[in-house]
Structure formats: C-alpha cells, structure tokens
Write an enzyme that holds these catalytic residues in place. Structure first.
Site, PDB file in Angstrom:
ATOM      1  CG  ASP A 332      -1.998   1.019   1.184  1.00  0.00           C
ATOM      2  OD1 ASP A 332      -2.258   1.540   0.083  1.00  0.00           O
ATOM      3  OD2 ASP A 332      -2.586   1.322   2.229  1.00  0.00           O
ATOM      4  CG  ASP A 615      -4.990  -0.380   5.929  1.00  0.00           C
ATOM      5  OD1 ASP A 615      -5.873  -0.855   5.171  1.00  0.00           O
ATOM      6  OD2 ASP A 615      -4.567   0.784   5.821  1.00  0.00           O
ATOM      7  CG  ASP A 619      -6.901  -4.484   2.808  1.00  0.00           C
ATOM      8  OD1 ASP A 619      -7.349  -4.429   1.645  1.00  0.00           O
ATOM      9  OD2 ASP A 619      -6.495  -3.486   3.427  1.00  0.00           O
TER      10      ASP A 619
END
Length: 896
Positions: A332, A615, A619
């Site tokens: 990310d 997070d 996910d």
C-alpha cells in the site's frame, strides 16, 4: 444478569459506570480483582519433568537405551563390575535431553513473547479519556468504542450503534455479518445469533461503529464457555521442519543399514561381538542428526525475536522461511511507502482557484471537519485516521473548533467510510431540517453530484463542469497530493431508512482538499535494495492513479517500461488476461480490496512468491491469499492482523525488506547447520567403515563416538543459526520455494566434506597406531583419532559461515561460534588430560608431538575447503571483479 434483556440505563447502573465518563481507575482495579483478567485459560502447561521424559520418545534414543541395558546385562552375566559404558551412555542421553528441554523452553518463550506483542487492542473510555489498552486489561463496566475492522474484545451490550454489522461465525457458524441495533430488548432465552443488541468476544466488526459496555470477560464470555474446543497452543510444523524430519528418517534407515553392515564385517574379521554391537549402535545414533528439528525450531524462534526487534512481528512460523523466497512485494502507499504525516496544503473551489488553509475556502474545511471521525482528547491530542486528523488541524488554524462544531451541528446519523465506496457520509441537525455531508474520492463523489457550488451560488452540473472538476482533481493529484472531495445537501425530513443509495445522491459539490503525504526517506533505499535482490516492488493503493504514479516514480517503483493500471481497467480483464500481463505492471491504483486478491493470484500464477500488505477488514482475503500477508500494526484493523502472517509494528515498507533479509539469513543459516551436521556425521561413518574394510582395529569406541556427537551436534550448530545475514545476501536472487534444501550441489559438498573429516580421523589413527602404539592395542591411535574427529569438526564449522573465503570474514562477527569452538576444544582436552575422565573414555595422554599432529590435521578442513571454494566459485569471483559475461575458462585464466 442478562444484559440483552435490560435497557442501557439498567446495564450502566448495574456495573456502576457512565457512558461518557466510563470507569475510574480505582473502579477498574476493583473490578479486575473481582473478575480477573480478560483472557481465556490456557491448556494445562506441560511440566519440565514431563518435557524431560518426552525427550526420550525418539527411535534412536530408545535404541541407545536398549544398548545400555544390554551392556549392563552382559557385564552382570560376566560377573564384571565394569558398568562404565551403560552409565556414560545414560549420562550422555540425559545431557541430550536437558539440551532438548532448554531448546524447547527457549522457543516457547519466544513464541509467548510474540503472542503478547500481537495481542488485540481495545479503545476504551476511562475517566472521560479515550485510551488504547490491550484487550486483556478490560473489565466488566468498561465503555468500549468499536469500528469497522475491530475484533470485539469482550461480550458487551450496545449503548449506541451506527450501521453496525458483526461477523460471528466463530460462535454461530453463520458466515454472513449480523446487523446490530442498540435500542431493542431481546428475550433472554434467544440464541446468540438473535441477540442483536449484543456483541461477542472473538467476533469482528465488519461495518459501522458502536459504543458498548463490557458485561463479561475471560472465561465468562460465550467463547470462554467453549474455550476447550477452540484453544490450541500447538504450533504446526513448518514445511522446512517437515522436510528435515523426512530427511532424518531417510538418513536413519540408511545409517542403520550401514551400521548393520559394519557390525557384520566386524564379526567376519573376528572383532569382539559385544564391542562391535556397542560401536554400531553408537555410530547409528551419532550418524543421525536427531537434534536437527529441535535446532531448526530454535533457529526460527531466535530469528523471529530478531525480526521483532526490527518491528516485524511474525505471527506464523512458516512465514520466516517463506520470506527468504519472496520475489514480489505488493505494498500500500499511504503510511507504508509514505510517512503518513498528513498535512492539508491546498484547497480548491469548483473553479480550480487554489488557496492554502485561508478564510477563502473555510466552509469546505468546516464541512470536512463535521464529516470526520477524528476527535480531540482531554489532553488536546487528536485521535483518529491521519488523513482526517490533518483536516481537524487545518480547521483549527482557522479557529474552527471540532468540539464546538459537533455541538452546533449535532450528528444524528452516518454511513461510515467504506473502501469499496471510497466515501463517508454524516447527517447533522440544523434549524430548518438536516444537513448531509459526504466526503471522499473526488472521481467517485463528482458522479453523485447534480449541482456544484460556485461562490455563494448553486448551479446545475453539466458535462463541461464534470470534465472541469475531474481536471482540477488530476492537476492536484499530479503534485503527489492525496485529494478529497466535499459535497452536501439539505433535506427537511430525516430519512426513514438511510443508506448509501438514499443519502449519497443529488449532492452539491463544494471543492477539493489536497493533502501531502511525503515518501518515507528509507523507502527510497528499500526499493533499491528490493530490485538488487531480485524482488519486484509493486504499489497497490486506493488513491488516484496520477497521485500513485507520482509517488511511485519518486521512489523508483515505476521506471521506464513499467505500466500502471486502475481498478476499473482491471475489472475489464479476465483473470487469465491479467495473469498474462501482470509482470508489466508496477502500480495499481483506485483499487477495491477484492482487486488485491486478483493481483496476488496473477503473480502466483507465474510461480512468484508474493508478500501483500493490508490494513482494512476487507483486506483479510488478500492477506490470506498472499504467501506472506503483512498487516499494518499502527493503522491496521484487528481483523487484518488476525489474517496476516506478519504484522509491521511501524507500518513501514522498509521493515518488510528488513524482514525479507532476516528471512533469507535464517534459511541460509539452517542450510549451514544441515550442511555442518550431515558432513560431520558422514565423517564419523566413514571413519569406522573404512577402518574395518581395510583391516584396522576399531578407531573409535562407542563412548567416544557418543561424546563427539554431543560436543559437535549442539553448540556449533546453534551458533551457526546465530550467524548474521551475509552482506551480499540482498544482492542474490530469492531462494526458489520449488528447490530442495539440498539443491545447488549441497549434497555433493556434504559427502565430499564428510569423506574429508573421516579420512583426517583415519590418518590420525594410522599415525598413532603405527608410530606410537607399535602394534599393541591402539590406545594412542584411538586418542588421536578421537581428538582429530572432534576438533576438526569444530574447525570445519567456521567453513560453513559463508561460500566466500573465511579469510574475507570478520572472525568475531559471530562470537557465538567462537565461544562454541573454545568450549568444545576445552572439553575435548579435559577428557584426555584429566586422568579420571581419561579412564572413563579409554584414552591416553598425548605428547606435544602427538598434539602437534592432531592440530595440524584439525586445521586441514580450512585449507581443503578454502581450495574447494577457490576452484568452484567462478560466479562469485566474477561478481567480485564486476565481470558477468566471461566464460568459466576465461575466469580460471584470470585466477591463475
């Protein structure tokens, strides 16, 4: 007490708490002493004594004990009082068991420490202050705050809730999330799944937010009542441990066959049958590295502790070895590749007129502050998401106080942020009705607007304006800004049933907020290290593609020839099409969580080993699908952490790279330990087998073989496991997960070096027997062979440190190996020089001349292996001279 059947007021009164103030510190301590800590009882711990006796539950140890019993029985039948052999065997077996218990205890302590480090947290109100505590610290009466992605830390009665859904499959078996509601009463005899005003420990919040009062903790929770069915302290074996166990069994069968052959040969050569039996059994035990799985476990445990110090908390042991093979890291952007230190630097109205946080666009900040879940604590700290917190800070610079705004425009409803929608909406009470504010991704939000605000005038949205607003968004994103849009609408009546379909439409667009989140300084070097290590770094983010590309280019992730893709483009591809082109892409932007799973599977279809960061609660599937799921420790939800193999305590991309380096180091060290143990053990077999084949007396007695096994199989092997990662380890390609542990010629090296160790011991035996024993019982020869075999193996351990010449290494970089060598040599010398020990081990004191010969032979492994490294390391020499296109013959010419 059945809280589901009581009003909120009754439940609060029962526990003596307040929904806004919570418990006082004194009440917390009183409740903890009354109810205990909020944790489930562990299975009964196995005592040290039981662990000790469990060490004897091994096939080879049983054989050794039988041998000791046979030795005792024969001595008794012969009317001899020499019970030294069985006593020594028992002593050595006992010492091995003690070492096994110590290793096991160390591994357990390491894993126990990790459990504490990855313990779930809870947000609690105590004495009017919001604080984060471990779930274990909660007590009945505590007021907790829950939001999407949190694990529910205890059984609790809802005080208030907003679009709350909880996943309770661990308790009910129902996989679909259950809608929850605070303002209802439930029949106390209802099933758990029907108690809509309660949330339960072990479940997770899949959507919405809530405030609740803790009613039951620890074993009093619903999950506590069925704890025996769901608690397990047993850690499954890692794939590597399984491979090694299978290798050990194969070697065991081979060793037993060889030892049987040695026994038969000894009988044919008219050697003492009992002595040959004891020698064969002892050799079998010495030849098999039965301690290898335990040594691997302790290596993994020590490696895990090292990683924890580097902020990478390993939750599942197999991840350690998988890290060494990782060749794709999907990360990310926000907070991982960037600093997550958000600051509002630009605000733009619908005409694209930019300003910093000035009075001109004050209304945009005011509305964004209202549609915001960050809060200000009693100490003035801002608690919440960094992006939202940056808006509160910017608003306060214009004297817009978050608390005052919340009082003035009371929030009466909300639709929490959802990574699929990329939006958040709140409903506020105003004089003539209700104000609805929506904040989120501009490209999504603009589509939901039918009007836009131009100064004080509201105009109808048209195609031209739609394109113009998207252009402003792109221009801000090109500056690597994270851009948020703000929109609103006013309604007279509160919606009967509000959801995203009824609220997030017919909005009036207000403007843009540009937030900077600069790249982490360490991320630049981490990306470079990845590329040198043969690892492809990939950015996966929900941000605008222009912002993502700008950051990726700055960090070196997106280079010439690399491509970027949006979630919409990904939707238009089949999985097979994505599999075929995935290698061309380094940036994926505007992703929904389900896209991450497709990206992971696409890379895996090419045989890649993928690490994936995440997070959010959504996910979790991607983290599970990845070979190594990495959850964020700071901003990650409890659900994400629960699904992950590794938790990044600092949410930092560089930490993943450090963990990969440690993972490679651990895998490499395990190979070194296997290499050392097997070459040493083969050396022991060769010594006995060749001696008998050429007609020598037995060069080593049973007790001597067992001693060599004890000295060389424990401390040096563990010390090799503590070897720091080699300097060039991140300039090599990742280990292939498809390759055997013995790939790249390791088996041939083990056999060759085993022959070397065996023949050095035989040479020592021959010299001693011929020149010093003069044809009598070869006591000096055996003593020299005994010392050479033991000490040469300790010297040989230094060869294992690297494929490079040890002359290029710092001897004291692995001080543990130096200590293991010194301790081993001292023990070996004491056995020979102290008379009572010499009698036990049937050795004779050696002269200085004898010792000189032994030392010379013991140093030969360094000389021989250094020559082997010189003549077989063409690629390493090429690397040294920065020449990669030379043939082997040219390289050999260079060397000469």
């Amino acid at each position: 007490m059945n809280p589901e059947n009581k009003t909120v007021r009754d439940v609060l009164a029962y526990y003596g708490t307040d929904s806004e103030y919570g418990l006082s510190n004194k009440q917390v301590e009183e409740n903890r002493s009354r109810f205990g800590r909020n944790k489930l009882k562990d299975h009964k711990k196995v005592s040290i004594i039981v662990k000790f006796f469990m060490q004897f539950n091994d096939f080879m140890i049983v054989i050794l004990l039988i041998a000791a019993a046979v030795s005792f029985f024969i001595s008794y039948l012969k009317n001899e009082v020499d019970f030294l052999d069985p006593i020594i065997i028992l002593a050595i077996v006992t010492m091995n068991a003690v070492l096994g218990v110590l290793q096991e205890s160390k591994a357990e302590k390491a894993l126990e420490a990790l459990k504490k480090m990855s313990a779930p947290m809870a947000k609690v109100i105590r004495a009017s202050n919001i604080k984060m505590v471990t779930a274990e610290e909660l007590v009945p009466g505590d007021i907790i705050l829950l939001e999407s992605g949190d694990f529910v830390p205890a059984d609790a009665r809802l005080i208030s809730s907003s679009n709350l859904k909880a996943e309770e499959s661990a308790l009910t078996g129902e996989s679909l999330p259950v809608e929850k509601e605070a303002d209802i009463l439930i029949n106390p005899n209802s099933a758990i799944g029907d108690r809509k005003n309660m949330v339960y420990s072990s479940s997770s919040v899949s959507a919405g937010k809530a405030k609740a009062i803790v009613c039951f903790t620890g074993m009093e929770t619903e999950v506590g009542k069925i704890a025996d069915m769901i608690i397990s302290d047993e850690s499954p074996q890692t794939p590597l441990q399984k491979k090694l166990e299978q290798t050990g069994k194969t070697l065991g069968i081979g060793a037993l066959l060889i030892c049987g052959i040695i026994f038969v040969l000894g009988i044919f050569k008219h050697m003492e049958p009992f002595e040959m039996f004891m020698t064969s059994v002892s050799l079998a035990v010495a030849a098999i590295p039965e301690g290898l799985p335990a040594i691997v476990t302790i290596m993994l445990a020590i490696g895990v502790q090292r990683m924890a110090r580097e902020k990478a908390i390993i939750r599942k042991l197999p991840a350690v070895e998988t890290l060494g093979s990782a060749n794709v890291i999907c990360s990310d952007k926000t907070g991982t590749l960037t600093q997550n230190k958000m600051k509002v630097v630009e605000i733009a109205d619908t005409n694209g007129k930019l300003s910093s946080t000035s009075e001109k666009n004050k209304t945009i900040l005011e509305y964004a502050s209202l549609c915001n879940d960050s809060s200000i604590s009693a100490f003035g700290d801002i608690i919440g998401d960094p992006t939202e917190s940056s808006i509160i800070i910017a608003a306060s610079s214009l004297e817009l106080d978050k608390k005052e705004l919340d009082l003035k425009f009371a929030r009466v409803g909300e639709i929490p942020f959802d990574s699929k929608r990329k939006l958040m909406s709140t409903i506020h009470k105003i004089n003539d009705g209700f104000l609805i504010i929506t904040k989120g991704a501009p490209d999504v939000l603009i589509k939901k607007c039918t009007e836009y605000l131009e100064g004080d005038r509201v105009s109808a949205m048209n195609l031209s304006k739609y394109n113009s607003l998207n252009k402003i968004n792109s221009q801000m994103a090109e500056k690597a800004l994270r851009v948020l849009g703000v929109a609103y609408k006013k309604v007279k009546n509160f919606p009967d049933k509000y959801n995203e379909d009824t609220i997030e439409n017919n909005l009036t667009y207000m403007g843009f907020i540009g937030i900077i989140d600069p790249p982490r300084e360490e991320a630049y070097d981490a990306v470079k290290t990845c590329k040198k290590a043969g690892i492809k770094p990939v950015m996966v983010t929900g941000d605008h593609i222009i912002t993502a590309k700008a950051i990726a280019e700055k960090l070196g992730i997106l280079e010439d020839g690399d491509k970027a893709m949006t979630g919409d483009e990904l939707n238009n591809l089949s999985q097979e099409e994505l599999n075929n082109i995935i290698e061309e892409y380094s940036v994926f932007a505007r992703l929904a969580p389900e896209h991450k799973v497709r990206i992971v599977k696409a890379f895996q279809s090419r045989g890649d080993i993928v690490a994936m960061t995440g997070d959010g609660v959504n996910d979790a599937p991607a983290l599970k699908a990845a070979d190594i799921g990495c959850a964020m420790g700071i901003n990650g939800t409890d659900v994400a952490k629960g699904a992950a193999d590794m938790v990044l305590a600092d949410d930092n991309f560089a930490t993943i790279v450090c963990a990969v380096k440690e993972g490679r180091g651990i895998y490499s060290n395990i190979r070194k330990a296997v290499h050392f143990l097997l070459s040493s053990n083969i050396g022991e077999i060769i010594t006995i087998l060749v001696a008998i084949l050429i007609g020598f007396d037995t060069p080593l007695l049973a007790i001597q073989l067992l001693w060599v096994n004890l000295v060389t199989d424990s401390l040096p092997a563990i010390a090799l496991g503590l070897e720091p990662p080699e300097k060039g380890i991140m300039q090599r390609k990742p280990f292939s997960s498809q390759k055997s542990l013995f790939a790249d010629g390791l088996w041939s090296r083990i056999i060759c070096e085993g022959l070397m160790v065996g023949f050095l011991a035989l040479i020592a035996f021959g010299i001693g027997a011929v020149y010093y024993d003069f044809g009598s019982v070869p006591e000096i020869g055996r003593t020299m062979a005994f010392s050479t075999l033991s000490i040469s193996q300790l010297v040989h351990a230094f060869n294992m440190r690297s494929d490079k010449s040890i002359l290029r290494l710092n001897l004291f970089e692995n001080i543990y190996l130096v200590y293991a060598f010194i301790i081993g040599v001292i023990l070996q010398v004491l056995v020979i020089t102290i008379e009572p020990l010499a009698v036990i081990f049937k050795v004779k004191p050696l002269s200085l001349e004898n010792w000189f010969t032994v030392v010379l032979l013991c140093l030969m492994p360094i000389v021989i292996v250094e020559l082997e490294k010189f003549f077989t390391s063409d690629e390493k020499e090429a690397s040294k001279f920065k020449i990669f296109d030379k043939s082997k013959s040219e390289l050999k010419k260079m060397k000469s």
